[in-house]
Design a protein around this motif. Structure first.
Motif, short mmCIF file in Angstrom:
data_model
loop_
_atom_site.label_atom_id
_atom_site.label_comp_id
_atom_site.label_asym_id
_atom_site.label_seq_id
_atom_site.Cartn_x
_atom_site.Cartn_y
_atom_site.Cartn_z
N LYS A 18 0.82 -1.21 0.00
CA LYS A 18 0.00 0.00 0.00
C LYS A 18 0.86 1.26 0.00
O LYS A 18 0.36 2.35 -0.26
N ASP A 19 2.15 1.11 0.30
CA ASP A 19 3.07 2.26 0.37
C ASP A 19 4.18 2.07 -0.66
O ASP A 19 4.15 1.15 -1.47
N ASP A 20 5.18 2.95 -0.62
CA ASP A 20 6.29 2.87 -1.56
C ASP A 20 6.96 1.51 -1.45
O ASP A 20 7.22 1.02 -0.35
N LEU A 21 7.27 0.95 -2.61
CA LEU A 21 7.91 -0.36 -2.67
C LEU A 21 9.13 -0.27 -3.57
O LEU A 21 9.04 0.19 -4.71
N ILE A 22 10.29 -0.70 -3.04
CA ILE A 22 11.55 -0.65 -3.78
C ILE A 22 12.14 -2.06 -3.81
O ILE A 22 12.19 -2.75 -2.79
N GLY A 77 2.50 0.00 -10.90
CA GLY A 77 2.69 1.11 -9.97
C GLY A 77 1.53 2.07 -10.08
O GLY A 77 0.90 2.19 -11.14
N LYS A 78 1.23 2.76 -8.99
CA LYS A 78 0.12 3.71 -9.02
C LYS A 78 0.62 5.14 -9.26
O LYS A 78 0.41 5.69 -10.33
N ASP A 79 1.29 5.74 -8.26
CA ASP A 79 1.76 7.11 -8.45
C ASP A 79 2.85 7.19 -9.50
O ASP A 79 2.90 8.13 -10.29
N SER A 80 3.75 6.20 -9.50
CA SER A 80 4.80 6.15 -10.51
C SER A 80 5.41 4.76 -10.53
O SER A 80 5.29 4.00 -9.57
N LEU A 81 6.07 4.44 -11.63
CA LEU A 81 6.84 3.21 -11.75
C LEU A 81 8.17 3.58 -12.39
O LEU A 81 8.19 4.10 -13.51
N LYS A 126 0.56 0.51 -4.34
CA LYS A 126 -0.50 1.51 -4.40
C LYS A 126 0.07 2.92 -4.29
O LYS A 126 -0.66 3.90 -4.34
N ASP A 127 1.39 3.01 -4.18
CA ASP A 127 2.09 4.30 -4.12
C ASP A 127 3.12 4.30 -5.25
O ASP A 127 2.75 4.10 -6.39
N ASN A 128 4.38 4.49 -4.94
CA ASN A 128 5.44 4.47 -5.95
C ASN A 128 6.13 3.11 -5.96
O ASN A 128 6.43 2.55 -4.91
N LEU A 129 6.41 2.61 -7.16
CA LEU A 129 7.13 1.35 -7.33
C LEU A 129 8.44 1.64 -8.04
O LEU A 129 8.45 2.26 -9.11
N LEU A 130 9.56 1.21 -7.42
CA LEU A 130 10.89 1.42 -8.00
C LEU A 130 11.64 0.11 -7.98
O LEU A 130 11.71 -0.57 -6.96
N LEU A 131 12.21 -0.26 -9.12
CA LEU A 131 13.07 -1.43 -9.23
C LEU A 131 14.45 -0.95 -9.66
O LEU A 131 14.59 -0.33 -10.72
#
Length: 587
Positions: free
Chosen positions: A192-196, A237-241, A216-221
């Protein structure tokens, strides 16, 4: 500790007087870069009029991450150890508890997972200011009722793929919720929050219910190797990927890579298959580098706006290759899988490979009945120009094999550099190039080959010369099209992969007023003199007509009529080689 920001982007496009200016800010982090384009000013002037397009402002929420967030290192001595052992779990350290094969992480810190769990779940339920680091150190786990990893609350969760490890994760085919009103989690790895995600190990992920990896927030790989199979979207990603680097093999029943906000790719290697889109963003798509191979899809890359600054991109699409359109103009197929669409436990996948997921319980019958993006809305005999929709190509190499439109913009296309090779449609209802506004080229190499029924060429506002040849009869797949200058030096040579009846060529080597020889498998067809920025002729060099705008009617343009060149040979056979889009250029 360095801090980096994936920022909102403002694109400003004005067409006024004969220059192209690109302003970019590049921030380098840990051997990767995030290119943030603050503004793009395109200034052009035609002979009789000045055209100004409106300013486009697209805003998404900022996402800040640090060098520590993407660091693959961790302190194993101080970390809490979580050992998965078949049908039991052992926790050694603070911040985590295990009960009924469910691990609950409730405090910020580093947690190292290892071992095998036949049926269980990892839940993160911490304070909103806590950062959780979970190291996957050779994990194999499945959850038969929900997500395998569910990040319910924290500031952010960082998953680290430990060096040299292979981690295998899968979720349920049917999720069990506490109430009928609940719909989350709904991905094999869900936050539900930023995921890296970072690291140098491998993650093999099977998403049986919906999406593969979702935030549900920002997704960064940042790094790692990912093999993802998903019944809906592979990455979501929701806010950004944002993808900084890594290796990705994704097979998705909807979109391989999907962002509800912006999608940014800096580097990496991608092998993508999707029933719908290879790469999709509801807002902006930016590709700064990497090797991207979309081998199966309906549309290759889609967003409101697409900017390609670098990379090696190969797309095979049953519809459009690159497509920009506002969301109310694209198809309305939901990206959420309904319960009826999901396979039941113990059953095989509800849809066979390559078939379209059901929409509202009904299966579309063929592409003709699938709502399509691109092409715009018709009105008053011409397509509406959507000023928000912009394709900008500044660099890289792009090769497209599209059964629909090769490059499709409901607004404009701007090309300042790079190489673009389009193997467009054979049907006359689509075109290798399809734009509603302008296609302005100032640099790079463009070859677009396809049918002639809806063919478009570059705009007169361009500052680099271009040539379109409209053939009087269809040419064979595998034939070699070459253009020679007056010294018989080869300017460009291209091997078609399909039958075609038009070709657009633009390169810095083309000069106004110069005469060129067009050849077919080495045999001269005609001599063509470039009479303007955009010259349109048939294969003999005689003037031809072209649609400058869909529905806008044709115009006549041309070069000089060749003397004694004769007609197209009737018995000419294509060469044996059929290398896909083989091209040689001289600049």
């Amino acid at each position: 500790m360095e801090e980096y920001k994936v920022r909102k982007r403002k694109i400003k496009i004005c067409a006024i007087v004969m220059t192209i200016m690109m302003i970019s800010i590049s921030i380098v982090a840990c051997g990767t870069s995030n290119t943030i384009t603050e503004s793009v000013v395109i200034e052009t002037e035609s002979e009789n009029e000045t055209t100004t397009t409106k300013t486009q402002d697209t805003t998404t929420s900022d996402f800040t991450y640090t060098s520590e967030d993407i660091d693959v290192g961790y302190d194993e001595a101080s970390a809490t150890k979580i050992v998965l052992d078949g049908d039991s779990i052992r926790v050694d350290g603070d911040g985590a508890t295990a009960k009924d094969n469910i691990v609950t992480i409730s405090k910020g810190g580093t947690y190292v997972l290892s071992g095998t769990l036949s049926d269980g779940q990892i839940i993160v339920s911490a304070d909103k200011q806590d950062t959780i680091r979970i190291v996957l150190n050779g994990v194999e786990m499945n959850c038969s009722t929900s997500s395998a990893i569910y990040c319910e609350q924290s500031k952010k969760v960082i998953l680290i793929l430990a060096e040299g490890t292979i981690n295998t994760i899968s979720d349920a085919t049917t999720y069990v919720y506490e109430s009928t009103d609940e719909t989350e989690p709904d991905a094999a790895i869900f936050s539900k929050d930023d995921l890296i995600l970072t690291g140098t190990g491998t993650l093999n992920l099977t998403a049986n219910y919906n999406n593969g990896i979702q935030s549900k927030d920002n997704l960064l790989l940042a790094s790692g190797t990912y093999n993802v199979t998903a019944i809906n979207n592979g990455l979501h990603g929701k806010d950004s990927l944002t993808i900084l680097d890594g290796t990705y093999t994704i097979d998705a029943k909807h979109n391989a890579i999907h962002s509800k906000g912006n999608l940014t790719i800096d580097e990496g290697t991608y092998s993508l298959k999707a029933v719908k889109k290879g790469l999709h963003a509801d807002q902006l798509v930016t590709v700064n580098g990497g090797s991207i191979d979309v081998s199966e899809c309906f549309e290759g890359m889609e967003g409101v706006s697409i900017t390609i600054n670098g990379g090696d991109i190969n797309i095979v699409a049953s519809d459009d290759g690159l497509n920009v359109a506002n969301q109310d103009e694209t198809d309305t197929t939901t990206t959420e899988i309904t319960q009826e669409q999901r396979p039941q436990a113990g059953n095989q996948l509800a849809q066979a490979e390559g078939e379209m997921p059901q929409v509202n319980g009904e299966m579309p019958q063929g592409d003709s009945q699938i709502p399509r993006g691109g092409g715009g809305q018709m009105g008053d005999g011409m397509d509406v120009v959507d000023e928000d929709c912009i394709i900008t190509i500044n660099g890289g190499k792009i090769t497209i094999d599209a059964s629909g439109d090769g490059i499709d913009s409901n607004g404009h296309v701007y090309m300042t550099g790079g190489e673009v090779y389009v193997n467009g449609p054979t049907s006359n209802g689509d075109g290798a190039l399809d734009y509603n506004g302008d296609f302005i080229i100032s640099g790079g190499t463009l070859v677009a080959i396809g049918s002639s029924g809806m063919a478009q060429t570059i705009s007169d506002a361009s500052t680099q010369n271009g040539l379109e040849v409209i053939y009087t009869q269809s040419q064979k797949a595998g034939s070699i099209v070459s253009l020679l200058d007056s010294d018989e030096k080869e300017i460009i040579s291209y091997t078609s992969v399909k039958d075609y009846s038009s070709i657009v060529i633009s390169t810095s080597a083309l000069k106004a007023g110069e005469t060129y020889t067009l050849t077919y498998n080495g045999t001269a067809l005609g001599q063509i003199t470039l009479s303007d920025i955009s010259t349109v002729v048939d294969e003999t060099g005689a003037q031809a007509t072209v649609n400058t705008m869909r529905g806008g009617g044709p115009r006549e343009r041309g070069g000089q009529m060749p003397q004694g060149q004769g007609d197209m040979p009737q018995d000419m056979q294509p060469p044996n080689q059929t290398q896909s889009g083989e091209t040689t250029t001289t600049n």
